[in-house]
Motif scaffolding. Structure first.
Motif, PDB file in Angstrom:
ATOM      1  N   PRO A  76       0.828  -1.206   0.000  1.00 26.48           N
ATOM      2  CA  PRO A  76       0.000   0.000   0.000  1.00 26.48           C
ATOM      3  C   PRO A  76       0.862   1.256   0.000  1.00 26.48           C
ATOM      4  CG  PRO A  76      -0.052  -1.072   2.157  1.00 26.48           C
ATOM      5  CD  PRO A  76       0.763  -1.945   1.260  1.00 26.48           C
ATOM      6  N   ASN A  77       0.221   2.384  -0.312  1.00 25.49           N
ATOM      7  CA  ASN A  77       0.962   3.649  -0.298  1.00 25.49           C
ATOM      8  C   ASN A  77       1.542   3.892   1.084  1.00 25.49           C
ATOM      9  OD1 ASN A  77       0.413   4.249  -2.957  1.00 25.49           O
ATOM     10  ND2 ASN A  77      -1.540   5.219  -2.454  1.00 25.49           N
ATOM     11  N   GLU A 114       5.331   2.724  -9.634  1.00 29.02           N
ATOM     12  CA  GLU A 114       3.927   2.973 -10.006  1.00 29.02           C
ATOM     13  C   GLU A 114       3.845   3.503 -11.441  1.00 29.02           C
ATOM     14  OE1 GLU A 114       1.372   2.338  -8.058  1.00 29.02           O
ATOM     15  OE2 GLU A 114       2.252   2.148  -6.065  1.00 29.02           O
ATOM     16  N   PRO A 115       4.301   2.709 -12.408  1.00 32.34           N
ATOM     17  CA  PRO A 115       4.473   3.252 -13.758  1.00 32.34           C
ATOM     18  C   PRO A 115       3.184   3.544 -14.513  1.00 32.34           C
ATOM     19  CG  PRO A 115       4.954   0.906 -13.735  1.00 32.34           C
ATOM     20  CD  PRO A 115       4.751   1.315 -12.309  1.00 32.34           C
ATOM     21  N   THR A 116       2.080   2.912 -14.158  1.00 31.27           N
ATOM     22  CA  THR A 116       0.893   3.074 -15.004  1.00 31.27           C
ATOM     23  C   THR A 116      -0.100   4.092 -14.458  1.00 31.27           C
ATOM     24  OG1 THR A 116      -0.163   1.206 -13.924  1.00 31.27           O
ATOM     25  CG2 THR A 116       1.052   0.736 -15.934  1.00 31.27           C
ATOM     26  N   GLY A 117       0.289   4.811 -13.409  1.00 34.95           N
ATOM     27  CA  GLY A 117      -0.603   5.835 -12.854  1.00 34.95           C
ATOM     28  C   GLY A 117      -0.981   6.849 -13.921  1.00 34.95           C
ATOM     29  N   SER A 177       7.280  -1.462  -8.976  1.00 34.78           N
ATOM     30  CA  SER A 177       6.533  -1.202  -7.749  1.00 34.78           C
ATOM     31  C   SER A 177       5.101  -0.840  -8.108  1.00 34.78           C
ATOM     32  CB  SER A 177       7.219  -0.068  -6.991  1.00 34.78           C
ATOM     33  OG  SER A 177       6.289   0.905  -6.623  1.00 34.78           O
ATOM     34  N   SER A 178       4.162  -1.392  -7.364  1.00 35.53           N
ATOM     35  CA  SER A 178       2.769  -1.175  -7.734  1.00 35.53           C
ATOM     36  C   SER A 178       1.876  -1.483  -6.543  1.00 35.53           C
ATOM     37  CB  SER A 178       2.417  -2.106  -8.893  1.00 35.53           C
ATOM     38  OG  SER A 178       1.052  -1.995  -9.240  1.00 35.53           O
ATOM     39  N   HIS A 179       0.652  -0.961  -6.582  1.00 37.04           N
ATOM     40  CA  HIS A 179      -0.313  -1.516  -5.649  1.00 37.04           C
ATOM     41  C   HIS A 179      -1.431  -2.209  -6.415  1.00 37.04           C
ATOM     42  CE1 HIS A 179      -1.510   2.812  -5.948  1.00 37.04           C
ATOM     43  NE2 HIS A 179      -2.642   2.237  -6.279  1.00 37.04           N
ATOM     44  N   ILE A 227       6.311  -8.433  -0.928  1.00 29.04           N
ATOM     45  CA  ILE A 227       5.201  -7.678  -0.340  1.00 29.04           C
ATOM     46  C   ILE A 227       5.725  -6.884   0.840  1.00 29.04           C
ATOM     47  CG2 ILE A 227       2.965  -7.847   0.825  1.00 29.04           C
ATOM     48  CD1 ILE A 227       2.239 -10.005  -1.044  1.00 29.04           C
ATOM     49  N   ILE A 228       5.531  -5.587   0.754  1.00 28.56           N
ATOM     50  CA  ILE A 228       6.056  -4.701   1.788  1.00 28.56           C
ATOM     51  C   ILE A 228       4.884  -4.056   2.505  1.00 28.56           C
ATOM     52  CG2 ILE A 228       6.336  -2.772   0.150  1.00 28.56           C
ATOM     53  CD1 ILE A 228       8.880  -2.020   1.745  1.00 28.56           C
ATOM     54  N   ARG A 229       4.977  -4.081   3.820  1.00 27.31           N
ATOM     55  CA  ARG A 229       3.947  -3.437   4.616  1.00 27.31           C
ATOM     56  C   ARG A 229       4.594  -2.876   5.864  1.00 27.31           C
ATOM     57  NH1 ARG A 229      -0.997  -6.798   6.940  1.00 27.31           N
ATOM     58  NH2 ARG A 229       0.700  -7.545   8.225  1.00 27.31           N
ATOM     59  N   ASP A 230       4.204  -1.667   6.213  1.00 27.22           N
ATOM     60  CA  ASP A 230       4.751  -1.018   7.405  1.00 27.22           C
ATOM     61  C   ASP A 230       6.268  -1.104   7.436  1.00 27.22           C
ATOM     62  OD1 ASP A 230       2.238  -0.394   8.168  1.00 27.22           O
ATOM     63  OD2 ASP A 230       2.009  -2.067   9.548  1.00 27.22           O
TER      64      ASP A 230
END
Lengths: 301, 184
Positions: A39-40, A157-160, A187-189, A203-206
């Motif tokens: 997530p962001n 986040e390339p496709t934003g 990197s993406s969500h 998977i990265i969180r916190d």
């Protein structure tokens, strides 16, 4: 020197009130496409910025093709095409001026591939950036990241902002870069997007990398939203007994549930009824976290 | 007041080129290319030096041409010396802005700190020159080395001190910027 495209060993970056990243251990092999999901604010961009040598690690280290990302950032940059999140540059310049500027800094005179990229992405390269939409900014960003055909593409986040058609074109371009031997770190969500491009995901969180998974396994085990409409009333009980089934609701001919795990048993069970409609929707990334990694939360915290 | 006006130009240039580029994130694109970090402060220093040189030469020529047009007797050489004298003093403050830019990331803060130092130096110098009992104040700022070149010509020693100071500040900004975290 390491043979890997990317190596992070206990990579940690803390700054001020921002959490940054903690103890990231990661290896990406040459030619691999690695998805970086989270997530962001989880630490995706911080990791990429450490890989580019923008941030000095608080502890641990990062290498790209054997070069230390902080001390040898110039060597790293030679091999990397970087698309920063929400790409922007001097807003007075046109897309072509940006690309020519980058080409000059790289001493890379050949703009043939840049022209091909711009054409395929239908990028508006002749107007100043300040007049461009977010999607068109992003296209200029993709051209400047990819035109020199780097060994490693770092894409944050390339496709934003890209419309669905251009998203497809972008995914094709990434697949072609990989076919030419490039390593991709995306990197993406967006789980779907990562699924299309990558074999493995982190998977990265916190601020922590909580898992590295084969994308196929992740998708298979991820939560799905299922809605079955049958010709006759349908008994929810056998569905509730399925492994991984949650929140099973039967309402006459309609049955909804959430399923974590394999769909095979569900489809076979559903096939015993006369099915009018069957919808299986992919869970959002947040839901994947909750269903799949929620149980690890106590270990992470 | 001319040193104040001219002195702000390199400060603004340094604030925009480094802190401004970090804030609007164009620095991400530049540093994604194989460019050593020291290039940025050095190239910025070179750019505002050239800009200042053009500015002071143009200022000298316009002033001299206007004087001649109105029949005022003004020697072009004296006018050039007076204008060029602005250069080393302005470079000091521009190079100070490079150091500040290498630490903070808000261009307005860079302009505030380096511009504040410029204004403070100017005022301290002016007070020291006017009030005899605090005349020491005129000796503690870079303005101490900014004589009246239009009357006395350029003082090589004063110019040398200011230029050396500017180069020193620029050199200091290099390792400071090299260690900087470029944040999103």
């Amino acid at each position: 020197m390491s043979e890997d495209a990317i190596v992070c060993e206990r990579l940690t970056k803390r700054y001020g009130k921002h959490r940054g990243i903690e103890d990231i251990d990661l290896r990406v092999h040459p030619g691999e496409a690695f998805g970086f999901l989270g997530p962001n604010g989880a630490g995706k961009s911080t990791t990429i910025r450490a890989l580019m040598g923008f941030l000095r690690p608080t502890s641990g280290r990062a290498e790209v093709f054997g070069f230390d990302c902080w001390r040898q950032s110039v060597e790293v940059a030679k091999h990397v095409g970087n698309l920063p999140g929400d790409f922007t540059y001097d807003e007075q310049l046109t897309g072509w001026e940006v690309v020519r500027h980058v080409a000059r800094l790289r001493r890379h005179d050949d703009l043939a591939f840049a022209r091909e990229l711009a054409e395929r992405l239908e990028a508006d390269m002749d107007r100043p950036l300040r007049h461009l939409s977010r999607g068109n900014h992003q296209k200029v960003g993709l051209v400047q990241a990819m035109f020199h055909q780097p060994r490693l593409l770092l894409l944050d986040e390339p496709t934003g902002g890209l419309d669905p058609l251009m998203r497809e074109t972008f995914l094709d371009l990434v697949a072609e870069a990989r076919a030419d031997g490039a390593t991709v770190f995306l990197s993406s969500h967006n789980l779907e997007e990562v699924h299309r491009v990558c074999e493995r995901v982190g998977i990265i969180r916190d601020a922590r990398l909580i898992a590295t998974e084969d994308i196929g396994d992740l998708i298979r085990r991820a939560l799905r939203h299922v809605r079955i409409t049958a010709a006759a009333p349908i008994d929810p009980a056998p569905f509730a007994a399925l492994e991984g089934a949650q929140d099973v609701h039967g309402d006459g001919t309609t049955l909804t549930l959430r399923l974590a795990g394999e769909v095979d048993a569900l489809v076979k069970l559903a096939a015993q009824h006369e099915i009018v409609d069957l919808e299986i929707g992919r869970a959002s990334l947040e839901e994947v976290f909750l269903s799949f990694y929620g149980r690890t939360e106590n270990h992470v915290a | 007041m001319v040193p104040l006006a001219v002195g702000f130009y390199p400060i603004l240039a340094a604030a925009r080129a480094i802190a401004g580029a970090e804030q609007n994130r164009s620095l991400d694109v530049i540093l994604s290319q194989p460019v050593p970090r020291w290039h940025l402060p050095v190239a910025t220093f070179a750019a505002f030096t050239i800009g200042l040189l053009e500015m002071v030469l143009l200022f000298a020529l316009i002033t001299w041409a206007s004087a001649v047009a109105f029949g005022v007797d003004l020697d072009l050489g004296d006018m050039l010396a007076g204008s060029l004298n602005l250069l080393p003093l302005s470079l000091i403050y521009g190079a100070l802005a490079l150091i500040v830019s290498a630490v903070v990331r808000q261009p307005s803060l860079v302009t505030g700190i380096a511009g504040g130092a410029l204004v403070l130096g100017y005022l301290t110098d002016a007070v020291g020159k006017i009030a005899a009992d605090v005349d020491w104040m005129a000796d503690i700022t870079p303005f101490r080395f900014y004589g009246s070149a239009i009357e006395n010509g350029l003082d090589a020693a004063d110019v040398g001190v200011l230029l050396a100071g500017a180069v020193l500040f620029c050199v200091i900004s290099i390792p400071v910027f090299a260690r900087k975290d470029i944040r999103a």
